[in-house]
Design a protein around this motif. Structure first.
Motif, PDB file in Angstrom:
ATOM      1  N   ARG A 101      -7.581   5.782 -22.324  1.00 46.31           N
ATOM      2  CA  ARG A 101      -6.826   7.025 -22.394  1.00 46.31           C
ATOM      3  C   ARG A 101      -5.627   7.007 -21.471  1.00 46.31           C
ATOM      4  NH1 ARG A 101      -9.354  11.228 -18.683  1.00 46.31           N
ATOM      5  NH2 ARG A 101     -10.766  10.004 -17.400  1.00 46.31           N
ATOM      6  N   ARG A 102      -5.536   5.981 -20.615  1.00 52.19           N
ATOM      7  CA  ARG A 102      -4.343   5.831 -19.791  1.00 52.19           C
ATOM      8  C   ARG A 102      -3.623   4.560 -20.205  1.00 52.19           C
ATOM      9  NH1 ARG A 102      -5.592   9.687 -16.251  1.00 52.19           N
ATOM     10  NH2 ARG A 102      -7.785   9.848 -15.737  1.00 52.19           N
ATOM     11  N   ASN A 103      -2.354   4.440 -19.797  1.00 50.85           N
ATOM     12  CA  ASN A 103      -1.616   3.249 -20.201  1.00 50.85           C
ATOM     13  C   ASN A 103      -1.688   2.142 -19.157  1.00 50.85           C
ATOM     14  OD1 ASN A 103       0.266   4.290 -18.273  1.00 50.85           O
ATOM     15  ND2 ASN A 103       1.951   3.294 -19.355  1.00 50.85           N
ATOM     16  N   TYR A 104      -2.464   2.367 -18.088  1.00 47.70           N
ATOM     17  CA  TYR A 104      -2.474   1.374 -17.015  1.00 47.70           C
ATOM     18  C   TYR A 104      -3.892   0.983 -16.596  1.00 47.70           C
ATOM     19  CZ  TYR A 104      -3.043   5.759 -14.473  1.00 47.70           C
ATOM     20  OH  TYR A 104      -3.482   6.992 -14.065  1.00 47.70           O
ATOM     21  N   HIS A 105      -3.993  -0.254 -16.131  1.00 47.46           N
ATOM     22  CA  HIS A 105      -5.179  -0.727 -15.432  1.00 47.46           C
ATOM     23  C   HIS A 105      -5.012  -0.378 -13.964  1.00 47.46           C
ATOM     24  CE1 HIS A 105      -8.198  -3.473 -13.814  1.00 47.46           C
ATOM     25  NE2 HIS A 105      -7.264  -3.956 -13.031  1.00 47.46           N
ATOM     26  N   LEU A 106      -6.087   0.111 -13.365  1.00 47.75           N
ATOM     27  CA  LEU A 106      -5.994   0.564 -11.981  1.00 47.75           C
ATOM     28  C   LEU A 106      -6.804  -0.356 -11.082  1.00 47.75           C
ATOM     29  CD1 LEU A 106      -5.063   2.812 -10.038  1.00 47.75           C
ATOM     30  CD2 LEU A 106      -7.149   4.044 -10.613  1.00 47.75           C
ATOM     31  N   PHE A 107      -6.198  -0.805  -9.991  1.00 50.13           N
ATOM     32  CA  PHE A 107      -6.912  -1.627  -9.015  1.00 50.13           C
ATOM     33  C   PHE A 107      -7.621  -0.678  -8.048  1.00 50.13           C
ATOM     34  CE2 PHE A 107      -7.466  -4.577  -5.488  1.00 50.13           C
ATOM     35  CZ  PHE A 107      -7.804  -5.747  -6.148  1.00 50.13           C
ATOM     36  N   GLN A 108      -8.806  -0.223  -8.467  1.00 52.18           N
ATOM     37  CA  GLN A 108      -9.474   0.857  -7.735  1.00 52.18           C
ATOM     38  C   GLN A 108      -9.785   0.564  -6.269  1.00 52.18           C
ATOM     39  OE1 GLN A 108     -12.712   2.918  -9.473  1.00 52.18           O
ATOM     40  NE2 GLN A 108     -11.478   3.754 -11.131  1.00 52.18           N
ATOM     41  N   PRO A 109     -10.092  -0.693  -5.888  1.00 49.48           N
ATOM     42  CA  PRO A 109     -10.431  -0.905  -4.470  1.00 49.48           C
ATOM     43  C   PRO A 109      -9.316  -0.497  -3.504  1.00 49.48           C
ATOM     44  CG  PRO A 109     -11.108  -2.797  -5.777  1.00 49.48           C
ATOM     45  CD  PRO A 109     -10.315  -1.901  -6.684  1.00 49.48           C
ATOM     46  N   LEU A 110      -8.079  -0.392  -3.994  1.00 53.01           N
ATOM     47  CA  LEU A 110      -6.986   0.015  -3.105  1.00 53.01           C
ATOM     48  C   LEU A 110      -6.580   1.477  -3.292  1.00 53.01           C
ATOM     49  CD1 LEU A 110      -4.709  -3.155  -3.109  1.00 53.01           C
ATOM     50  CD2 LEU A 110      -6.225  -2.338  -1.313  1.00 53.01           C
ATOM     51  N   LEU A 111      -7.336   2.209  -4.089  1.00 56.91           N
ATOM     52  CA  LEU A 111      -6.948   3.592  -4.370  1.00 56.91           C
ATOM     53  C   LEU A 111      -6.904   4.445  -3.091  1.00 56.91           C
ATOM     54  CD1 LEU A 111      -6.146   5.216  -6.840  1.00 56.91           C
ATOM     55  CD2 LEU A 111      -8.523   5.837  -7.166  1.00 56.91           C
ATOM     56  N   TYR A 112      -7.802   4.147  -2.137  1.00 59.53           N
ATOM     57  CA  TYR A 112      -7.802   4.950  -0.904  1.00 59.53           C
ATOM     58  C   TYR A 112      -6.494   4.772  -0.153  1.00 59.53           C
ATOM     59  CZ  TYR A 112      -8.210   1.207   2.447  1.00 59.53           C
ATOM     60  OH  TYR A 112      -7.921   0.124   3.230  1.00 59.53           O
ATOM     61  N   GLN A 113      -5.796   3.651  -0.374  1.00 64.26           N
ATOM     62  CA  GLN A 113      -4.510   3.455   0.300  1.00 64.26           C
ATOM     63  C   GLN A 113      -3.426   4.355  -0.297  1.00 64.26           C
ATOM     64  OE1 GLN A 113      -2.965   0.238   2.019  1.00 64.26           O
ATOM     65  NE2 GLN A 113      -4.877  -0.633   2.689  1.00 64.26           N
ATOM     66  N   VAL A 114      -3.535   4.650  -1.586  1.00 68.67           N
ATOM     67  CA  VAL A 114      -2.618   5.627  -2.174  1.00 68.67           C
ATOM     68  C   VAL A 114      -2.935   7.010  -1.616  1.00 68.67           C
ATOM     69  CG1 VAL A 114      -1.864   6.734  -4.323  1.00 68.67           C
ATOM     70  CG2 VAL A 114      -2.260   4.269  -4.269  1.00 68.67           C
ATOM     71  N   ALA A 115      -4.234   7.311  -1.495  1.00 61.86           N
ATOM     72  CA  ALA A 115      -4.644   8.625  -1.000  1.00 61.86           C
ATOM     73  C   ALA A 115      -4.221   8.853   0.446  1.00 61.86           C
ATOM     74  CB  ALA A 115      -6.154   8.784  -1.123  1.00 61.86           C
ATOM     75  N   THR A 116      -3.984   7.770   1.201  1.00 68.88           N
ATOM     76  CA  THR A 116      -3.603   7.931   2.600  1.00 68.88           C
ATOM     77  C   THR A 116      -2.175   7.434   2.841  1.00 68.88           C
ATOM     78  OG1 THR A 116      -4.703   5.830   3.088  1.00 68.88           O
ATOM     79  CG2 THR A 116      -5.961   7.829   3.477  1.00 68.88           C
ATOM     80  N   ALA A 117      -1.368   7.417   1.767  1.00 67.52           N
ATOM     81  CA  ALA A 117       0.085   7.217   1.857  1.00 67.52           C
ATOM     82  C   ALA A 117       0.488   5.804   2.241  1.00 67.52           C
ATOM     83  CB  ALA A 117       0.716   8.224   2.817  1.00 67.52           C
TER      84      ALA A 117
END
Lengths: 439, 439
Positions: B57-73
């Motif tokens: 449903r999204r157009n991208y693959h997400l590298f989830q192990p680094l998602l917390y780095q997006v959440a903390t800028a």
């Protein structure tokens, strides 16, 4: 000169210089908006013995000239935005507040925000402009404009989703409508958007689809006037048009839009263009400064200011950048571009310093360093008065100038890496469809 | 072996081998979800004579192990996401569709999406998991979890806004509540989030504020169990806790949350923590696969599959990654981590190839390469069976491993630049407050 001596009736006729200084209240300068104008004003006051408060409803300064690159998946939002606090963190006399301005009390010298009342001695209004539909506000939903990061990610999602939906479509007419992109407005934003969309469709994503040929996408630039980039000399406008057509953009001149909805647009001559993705780059409307101040504004909502950038009769208030209608000494309108806003901010800081010191300052003078617009990956047009460039030379100047003026070493490094890789690999790094409605 | 001979009654007893081959319909493999599992399955079929359709449903693959780095800028969304089409663009037998799955008809072998019906011969379900509140769904609004890019930018906005609001607050109690951050859940996501928030507050933004001392922020990690990182050996769990406390994080163990609202949280022992920013890292719930298939699931919604990764009785359907409850040969649960999902995807591709060729394939075996978790800028813990690291060595391994497995050269280059600059300058590049409600 405005000095508030807080204990004026101290009684002693022999004034002790230091004691006197201590009783002068530090002047409060309040700056609304941390765009190019507001930031330049704050930085111009860095050595001043004043308290500066910068108020913005966002926490970041946005490098607007590169916003179209976010909208076309070339750059990430964080690469062209920088926290205001970070930019001003070493300037000890500045406080930054993230607040939304709701009104101004000129008599009491108070700025009213959603949460507080902030007193000022000098007020600088640099709240910019938004895109505008001039009486057709109902077009906003189908034809988004490009002024904020939210606008840019919305446009990016619409462009990329159009290709996704075309790939899934069964019907040829649907597919054609989905693969037609209409950009309304032939100024720099419109030209840059149209060029970037054409390049995206014809070069970047062309191998990614199985059922559609993305290079068959139709990109139409619609301009009501007779030329694109009307602020440029006619020769460069003509070159820009030719560069766009070489990229596969259809340029329709003297074509005013009379209807705009989910089906597409109708032009004044009756032509219809079926499109699921119409983008608006045709006009701007200044922020509410004129309403806050109850002073006259022009048709685009810009406050009429005098040569000192004061609205007539308000020497303690400066209105600068896209919020102000300014004419230079020869009577020409100062354009709504970043360098002009920056110069106004610097002038305002000098004027306030001079005022506090009791010195005079000359009127604002706009120094025109030229104009730049880019058309796709390897062409641009540049007008620096006597020197006029087009093609690869102008494109290199465009890239270097934008890297140079981008705030912050780290952003410059990241953008440089992205541009270098994009140049070599014809890739665009930020091709995400993120939905503002979705959690 | 499942072969559909489309003209079975051709009548000729002497079968021409090539003519026979031409009448075998190419098998259709449909993959739902382009996470680590789905992508690995698609790539495992790259040389196969099958038609692969990847639906996400999204157009991208997400590298989830680094998602917390997006959440903390620390990183931008585009740095950890890559268009699915781009990843698979050179694999000619793959079609990618951006669609939302609504149901599965096992009898007719049809996947129903919002817009179409897609036939399959083999179906791979790799639709992952979302965070879950286990009966307390009303906590979702006040305590967002971290599974998508939208989650991450929402959490980033909440963390940064808390500091902004504290800077503007007049009341000391308000300020303390705004500067208290509660992370619920002591698994890798909770530990990494808490460490990154502490570092942000105490190192990165400490010079940016005038009225508050951001380093006085309180970061509380609340864990219902007796240790953090319960999947790690006890020694490393203990080291992780000590590293967190060195960063200034308060670690509360055996502390279950019983209330969670805009005021903060209440713990089972009656303690209250006033906080305006509660983040949820305490549990996940699998996607709706069990409902689509009408098969049994465990408490976390994961489909029970056999050693071949089929739900019992459905040999043409594979459920993998976080959507499946898998036990390895020794009866232990395979953990919900990226390498496990990847291995299941690879196994499934091999199983389908073997099935088409009429060969047998052994059951799925999980190879555990170890666990990694990072705690702030310079410490991590790593468990590779006999080799256990903590501190700087583990942190270096963590960085190199994540850079290595990040999809795409361009993203790796950009992330490397960002990490190198962050290391030297204690900066975080993506400190934007973007509002999903705002245009």
């Amino acid at each position: 000169m405005r000095i508030t001596v807080e204990e004026a009736d101290s009684g002693s006729p022999a004034i002790n210089r230091n004691a006197f200084k201590a009783t002068i209240r530090r002047q409060k300068v309040v700056i609304l908006g941390a765009g190019f104008g507001g930031l330049a004003a704050a930085m111009g006051l860095r050595h001043a013995d004043v308290d500066v408060t910068v108020i913005d409803r966002r926490n970041y300064h946005l490098f607007q000239p590169l916003l179209y690159q976010v909208a076309t998946a070339g750059l990430s939002p964080a690469q062209i935005a920088m926290p205001i606090r970070r930019i001003l963190s070493r300037q000890a006399n500045v406080t930054v507040l993230m607040e939304r301005v709701e009104g101004i009390d000129k008599e009491a010298r108070i700025v009213q925000t959603a949460n507080r009342r902030i007193a000022y001695d000098y007020l600088i209004i640099a709240t910019g402009a938004r895109h505008a539909y001039f009486g057709n506000d109902e077009w906003a939903e189908t034809a988004p404009g490009l002024k904020t990061i939210a606008d840019a990610t919305e446009i990016r999602a619409r462009i990329l989703s159009a290709f996704e939906r075309a790939e899934a479509a069964e019907d040829q007419a649907d597919r054609e409508r989905l693969l037609t992109f209409v950009v309304v407005g032939g100024g720099p934003t419109g030209v840059e958007l149209a060029g970037a969309i054409a390049e995206l469709a014809k070069k970047v994503i062309v191998r990614d689809f199985r059922r559609i040929d993305s290079s068959s996408a139709r990109v139409v630039l619609v301009e009501a006037g007779g030329v694109v980039l009307p602020a440029m000399p006619p020769k460069l406008s003509e070159k820009a048009r030719r560069h766009l057509e070489m990229l596969g953009v259809e340029v329709l001149l003297k074509a005013a839009v009379t209807r705009c909805d989910v089906q597409g647009v109708t032009l004044a001559d009756g032509r219809e263009i079926q499109s699921s993705c119409v983008l608006w780059a045709a006009g701007v409307m200044a922020s509410k400064a004129a309403k806050w101040l109850a002073v006259p504004a022009d048709r685009a909502g810009r406050v009429h200011v005098d040569r000192n950038l004061n609205p007539p009769g308000n020497d303690d208030i400066f209105v600068i950048g896209d919020t102000a209608a300014v004419t230079d000494e020869s009577g020409r309108a100062v354009p709504g571009v970043a360098p002009a806003a920056k110069q106004m901010g610097e002038h305002t800081a000098r004027a306030i310093l001079a005022n506090i010191d009791g010195r005079a300052v000359g009127p604002f003078r706009y120094r025109d360093f030229g104009r730049l617009a880019t058309i796709g990956r390897k062409a641009a047009v540049a007008d620096f008065g006597r020197i006029r460039l087009s093609g690869l030379g102008a494109w290199l100047v465009w890239n270097i100038a934008h890297l140079w003026f981008l705030v912050g070493f780290r952003n410059r490094a990241a953008v440089f890496v992205d541009w270098a890789l994009a140049y070599v690999r014809y890739d665009r790094s930020a091709r995400l469809i993120t939905d503002r409605h979705e959690r």
